[in-house]
Design an enzyme around this catalytic site. Structure first.
Site, mmCIF file in Angstrom:
data_model
loop_
_atom_site.group_PDB
_atom_site.id
_atom_site.type_symbol
_atom_site.label_atom_id
_atom_site.label_comp_id
_atom_site.label_asym_id
_atom_site.label_seq_id
_atom_site.Cartn_x
_atom_site.Cartn_y
_atom_site.Cartn_z
ATOM 1 N N LYS A 1 0.848 -1.185 0.000
ATOM 2 C CA LYS A 1 0.000 0.000 0.000
ATOM 3 C C LYS A 1 0.884 1.235 0.000
ATOM 4 O O LYS A 1 1.685 1.440 0.918
ATOM 5 C CB LYS A 1 -0.904 -0.014 1.226
ATOM 6 C CG LYS A 1 -1.814 1.202 1.314
ATOM 7 C CD LYS A 1 -2.799 1.061 2.449
ATOM 8 C CE LYS A 1 -3.649 2.297 2.575
ATOM 9 N NZ LYS A 1 -4.507 2.234 3.752
ATOM 10 N N LYS B 1 -2.273 -1.508 -3.851
ATOM 11 C CA LYS B 1 -3.135 -0.332 -3.756
ATOM 12 C C LYS B 1 -2.289 0.925 -3.780
ATOM 13 O O LYS B 1 -1.331 0.985 -3.015
ATOM 14 C CB LYS B 1 -3.903 -0.416 -2.450
ATOM 15 C CG LYS B 1 -4.731 0.784 -2.132
ATOM 16 C CD LYS B 1 -5.414 0.586 -0.825
ATOM 17 C CE LYS B 1 -6.093 1.887 -0.467
ATOM 18 N NZ LYS B 1 -6.425 1.965 0.903
HETATM 19 C C1 PBG Z 1 -7.514 3.206 5.461
HETATM 20 C C2 PBG Z 1 -7.789 3.085 4.020
HETATM 21 C C3 PBG Z 1 -7.588 4.041 3.005
HETATM 22 C C4 PBG Z 1 -8.106 3.483 1.842
HETATM 23 C C5 PBG Z 1 -8.569 2.216 2.160
HETATM 24 N N1 PBG Z 1 -8.345 1.978 3.514
HETATM 25 C C6 PBG Z 1 -7.084 5.406 3.015
HETATM 26 C C7 PBG Z 1 -5.755 5.772 3.515
HETATM 27 O O1 PBG Z 1 -4.873 4.933 3.744
HETATM 28 O O2 PBG Z 1 -5.606 6.969 3.710
HETATM 29 C C8 PBG Z 1 -8.137 4.178 0.509
HETATM 30 C C9 PBG Z 1 -9.224 3.778 -0.386
HETATM 31 C C10 PBG Z 1 -9.498 4.698 -1.512
HETATM 32 O O3 PBG Z 1 -8.855 5.735 -1.737
HETATM 33 O O4 PBG Z 1 -10.438 4.363 -2.238
HETATM 34 N N2 PBG Z 1 -6.237 2.890 5.866
HETATM 35 ZN ZN ZN Z 2 -5.800 3.577 8.003
#
Ligand code: PBG
Ligand code: ZN
Length: 323
Positions: free
Chosen positions: A195, A248
């Site tokens: 991520k 992601k």
């Molecule tokens: C929480 C989380 C996030 C997303 C999914 N789970 C945001 C982040 O890490 O700030 C992003 C999903 C999206 O942008 O559609 N940790």
């Molecule tokens: Zn988070």
């Protein structure tokens, strides 16, 4: 094999030929639909930067879950917007937290729909970070206890799959251990293994009210420049017994999807994130692109890159086109 004897155009000549040699297929079975469950009643608030996506109270979530199920989409992933946030994100692991209540409500009305839960602290903490703060940064090992408690409470409420998105070291093992110790050895962990610290999450943070109140997430989420580090992260999660790996965001990281697909033999998930969705919607609204075609081409591209499953806000629209 060379021109003029070989001609690539021969196999593109008509639709039957094109169907016969098509290599990649997008199926409704590949889609996972994200939903934002909010505290309260009678709430259905559209997220301005994400047309068609809403913060909703539980009865409206259940109604949409039925619609999702009727479209043939196998799974949803849930995010929660609690009534109260605090420094340690108590709602995240409370028996009566927003997500726990939502899972029970969906399971009661649409038991066949697979419910995945996002396991993270940022939607529940008043500072908006993905864990507990110590000396101005997220404390990894303390946070593991809370993430494990959160995952366990989701499983107890009826979640089918838990998906940790916090990027703490060791979270997959911590979650696996607590699930196994509590008779939930059958519940899979879908790890947000790779991520990145991405600007593409902007609209999501509006949707989940989870913008960090100080600093940013770069001390735990990955640097967008890194590929080898992605392999290290995925390797660790495989060793910790993750059941799915996720990359992601997806669109700017298709090379990483391919890399993981070639190296690991776990089901691979792409998260087609909020900013990717918003860009398509905004351009389509202006009639600058054909929204449906760009959507389908984008999702297909993720599959071609190696994704087995795609978490996408487009899931309902795509499912309708696939019918
Ligand atoms: C929480 C989380 C996030 C997303 C999914 N789970 C945001 C982040 O890490 O700030 C992003 C999903 C999206 O942008 O559609 N940790
Ligand atoms: Zn988070």
């Amino acid at each position: 094999m060379f021109f003029p004897e070989y001609r690539g155009r021969r196999l593109r000549r008509n639709e039957n030929f094109r169907r016969m040699i098509r290599e990649t297929h997008l199926r409704v079975d590949d889609l996972i639909y994200p939903m934002f469950s909010a505290f309260g009643e009678n709430i259905k608030k559209e997220i301005p930067s994400m047309p068609g996506i809403y913060q909703q109270s539980i009865e409206n979530i259940v109604a949409e879950a039925k619609e999702v199920y009727d479209l043939g989409i196998p799974a949803v992933i849930l995010f929660g917007i609690p009534e109260f946030k605090d420094a340690v994100g108590q709602d995240a692991y409370s028996e009566t937290g927003i997500i726990q209540e939502t899972i029970r409500a969906i399971k009661k009305e649409v038991p066949e729909l697979t419910v995945i839960t996002d396991v993270c602290m940022c939607e529940y903490t008043d500072h908006g970070h993905c864990g507990i703060i110590k000396d101005g940064d997220v404390d990894n090992d303390e946070t593991l206890n809370l993430l494990a408690a959160e995952a366990l409470s989701h499983a107890r409420a009826g979640a089918d799959i838990v998906a940790p998105s916090d990027m703490m070291d060791g979270r997959v093992a911590a979650i696996r251990e607590i699930l196994d110790a509590n008779d939930f050895s059958h519940i899979p962990v879908m790890s947000y293994a790779v991520k990145y610290a991405s600007a593409y999450y902007g609209p999501f943070r509006d949707a989940a009210d989870s913008t960090p109140q100080f600093g940013d997430r770069r001390s735990y989420q990955m640097d967008p420049a890194n590929r080898m580090e992605a392999i290290r992260e995925a390797t660790l999660d495989v060793q910790e017994c993750a059941d799915f790996l996720m990359v992601k965001p997806a669109l700017a990281y298709l090379d990483i999807l391919r890399e993981l697909k070639d190296r690991f033999d776990l089901p691979l998930v792409a998260y087609n994130v909020s900013g990717e969705y918003s860009m398509v919607k905004a351009a389509a609204e202006k009639d600058w692109i054909d929204g449906d075609r760009v959507m389908m081409e984008t999702l297909l591209g993720m599959k071609r890159a190696g994704a087995d499953l795609i978490i996408t806000y487009h899931a309902k629209e795509a499912a309708r086109l696939l019918k």
